[in-house]
Design a protein around this motif. Structure first.
Motif, PDB file in Angstrom:
ATOM      1  N   ASP A   1      -3.967  11.911   6.723  1.00  0.00           N
ATOM      2  CA  ASP A   1      -4.723  11.125   5.507  1.00  0.00           C
ATOM      3  C   ASP A   1      -6.213  11.477   5.673  1.00  0.00           C
ATOM      4  O   ASP A   1      -6.951  11.913   4.984  1.00  0.00           O
ATOM      5  CB  ASP A   1      -4.363   9.948   5.649  1.00  0.00           C
TER       6      ASP A   1
ATOM      7  N   SER B   1       0.815  -1.090  -0.022  1.00  0.00           N
ATOM      8  CA  SER B   1      -0.137   0.018  -0.167  1.00  0.00           C
ATOM      9  C   SER B   1       1.078   1.215   0.012  1.00  0.00           C
ATOM     10  O   SER B   1       0.580   1.983  -0.878  1.00  0.00           O
ATOM     11  CB  SER B   1      -1.025   0.157   1.269  1.00  0.00           C
TER      12      SER B   1
ATOM     13  N   SER C   1       1.491   3.946  -3.102  1.00  0.00           N
ATOM     14  CA  SER C   1       1.139   5.302  -2.964  1.00  0.00           C
ATOM     15  C   SER C   1       1.725   6.212  -3.811  1.00  0.00           C
ATOM     16  O   SER C   1       1.072   7.249  -3.766  1.00  0.00           O
ATOM     17  CB  SER C   1       0.803   5.447  -1.296  1.00  0.00           C
TER      18      SER C   1
ATOM     19  N   VAL D   1      -2.735   2.231   8.587  1.00  0.00           N
ATOM     20  CA  VAL D   1      -3.699   1.014   9.438  1.00  0.00           C
ATOM     21  C   VAL D   1      -3.293  -0.251   9.400  1.00  0.00           C
ATOM     22  O   VAL D   1      -3.183  -0.720  10.662  1.00  0.00           O
ATOM     23  CB  VAL D   1      -5.163   1.108   8.920  1.00  0.00           C
ATOM     24  N   THR D   2      -2.841  -0.632   8.424  1.00  0.00           N
ATOM     25  CA  THR D   2      -2.115  -2.203   8.487  1.00  0.00           C
ATOM     26  C   THR D   2      -0.972  -2.296   9.219  1.00  0.00           C
ATOM     27  O   THR D   2      -0.632  -3.254   9.869  1.00  0.00           O
ATOM     28  CB  THR D   2      -2.041  -2.650   6.916  1.00  0.00           C
TER      29      THR D   2
ATOM     30  N   LEU E   1      -4.206   3.210   4.159  1.00  0.00           N
ATOM     31  CA  LEU E   1      -4.526   1.747   4.326  1.00  0.00           C
ATOM     32  C   LEU E   1      -3.077   1.030   4.895  1.00  0.00           C
ATOM     33  O   LEU E   1      -3.149   0.368   5.651  1.00  0.00           O
ATOM     34  CB  LEU E   1      -4.651   1.090   2.746  1.00  0.00           C
TER      35      LEU E   1
ATOM     36  N   LEU F   1      -5.061   7.644  -0.088  1.00  0.00           N
ATOM     37  CA  LEU F   1      -5.911   6.573   0.294  1.00  0.00           C
ATOM     38  C   LEU F   1      -5.134   5.261   0.536  1.00  0.00           C
ATOM     39  O   LEU F   1      -5.373   4.548   1.597  1.00  0.00           O
ATOM     40  CB  LEU F   1      -6.939   6.392  -0.841  1.00  0.00           C
ATOM     41  N   LEU F   2      -4.129   5.151  -0.351  1.00  0.00           N
ATOM     42  CA  LEU F   2      -3.109   4.030  -0.192  1.00  0.00           C
ATOM     43  C   LEU F   2      -2.139   4.257   1.104  1.00  0.00           C
ATOM     44  O   LEU F   2      -1.978   3.444   1.770  1.00  0.00           O
ATOM     45  CB  LEU F   2      -2.249   3.858  -1.377  1.00  0.00           C
TER      46      LEU F   2
END
Length: 273
Positions: free
Chosen positions: A233, A24, A28, A197-198, A194, A190-191
Motif C-alpha cells: 500500500d 475499511s 476498499s 494497520v487496524t 487503514l 488508502l482503505l
C-alpha cells in the motif's frame, strides 16, 4: 473454549479495531468497482492481480471459516498452543472473507464486459493458480488420512500469505511501465492501508490482554497479511502521489493515449520480476 478477556477496555478496543478493519477492507473493494463502472474500462487494472487476489481471498475464507466454526480444529489449535489462548479468528474475519470473494468475483466480471485494451490474464498467473489448487487438493487427501485439520488450514493460511506477497507485483510493474496509476483506484489502497494497520492493532490488543504473543505466531497468516499489505500500500501511494501524479497524467494524455498506453501482457511483466 480457550481463555477469556482480562480487561473489558481491551476487549472493547479489540472489537472496535476488528470492525474498523472489516469496514475499511470491505469498502476498499468498491472504489475500483465504481471507477471501472464510470469509465466503462478496466485499462490500468492488472488482470493477474485480480486472478491471484481471488485465490488469495478464497484461501483466507477457508482458513477463517474453518477455524471459527469447527470445534475439532479449535481443539487442535488449543492443544498445540495452550488452552489459555484465545482462538485468533473473529466473526469480522469471516465476514470480511466472504465479502472479499464476492467483490473480487464482481471485479473479474467487469473485465469481461468493459474495455480492456490489449491486456489479458497471463499464462504464468493461470499456472500459479492451477499449481496452488492442485497442491491444496493433495494436502486435503493427506489431512483426511491423518485428521490433521489444523495443519490443513495452515496450508490455506500459507497460500493466502504467498498470494498476498505476489498478487501486488504485476500491478506495481504495470504502473511502472505505464508511468501512471490511472485506472487503478487509490481509494482502494488508502482503505486497504487503514484496514491493515487496524488489523495489526487488533492483534496487539489481544496479545497485551493475554500477556502472550502467541496470537501473532499462532496466526502467522493474519500477521504477515497485515505487514505485506501495508508495504505494498505504501508502495502504491508512493507511485500515485510522488512518482506518477494523476493530475499531470490526465492533463497531458487523451483517452486514446491512455488506452494505447496499457501495459504489455502480464506474462512479460511477471517474467521480469
Amino acid at each position: 473454549m480457550g481463555a477469556s478477556w482480562n480487561s473489558i477496555a481491551l476487549k472493547i478496543t479489540y472489537q472496535i479495531l476488528g470492525w474498523v478493519a472489516f469496514v475499511s477492507w470491505s469498502i476498499s473493494f468498491y472504489p475500483q468497482v465504481i471507477l471501472n463502472f464510470r469509465r466503462k474500462s478496466v485499462v490500468g487494472l492488472n488482470f493477474d492481480f485480480l486472478v491471484l487476489n481471488l485465490t488469495k481471498h478464497s484461501s483466507y475464507l477457508i482458513y477463517n471459516a474453518a477455524l471459527y466454526f469447527s470445534s475439532a480444529i479449535q481443539k487442535q489449535y488449543l492443544d498445540k498452543y495452550g488452552h489459555k489462548q484465545m482462538i485468533p479468528v473473529a466473526v469480522n474475519d469471516v465476514a470480511f472473507s466472504i465479502h472479499a470473494v464476492l467483490l473480487t468475483a464482481i471485479t473479474l466480471f467487469q473485465i469481461a464486459i468493459y474495455e480492456r485494451g490489449r491486456q489479458k490474464v497471463s499464462k504464468i498467473a493461470i499456472a500459479i493458480v492451477c499449481i496452488v489448487w492442485v497442491a491444496a487438493a493433495a494436502c486435503l487427501f493427506v489431512a483426511l488420512h491423518h485428521h490433521s485439520w489444523l495443519w490443513l488450514i495452515s496450508v490455506f493460511s500459507s497460500i493466502q500469505v504467498c498470494m498476498t506477497g505476489i498478487k501486488y507485483i504485476p500491478q506495481a510493474i504495470m504502473n511502472f511501465m505505464r508511468k501512471s496509476t490511472d485506472g487503478f483506484s487509490i481509494g482502494n489502497i488508502l482503505l486497504d492501508f487503514l484496514g491493515g494497520v487496524t488489523n495489526y492493532a487488533q492483534m496487539a490488543a489481544q496479545s497485551i490482554d493475554q500477556h502472550s504473543w502467541v496470537n501473532f505466531y499462532g496466526n502467522i497468516g493474519k500477521t504477515l497479511l497485515s505487514l505485506v499489505s501495508i508495504f505494498f500500500d505504501l508502495l502504491f501511494m508512493f507511485q500515485h502521489y510522488i512518482l506518477y501524479p494523476a493530475k499531470k497524467k490526465k492533463e497531458n494524455a487523451s483517452p486514446e493515449t491512455e488506452r494505447d498506453s496499457a501495459a504489455e501482457p502480464p506474462s512479460s511483466q511477471l517474467q521480469n520480476v
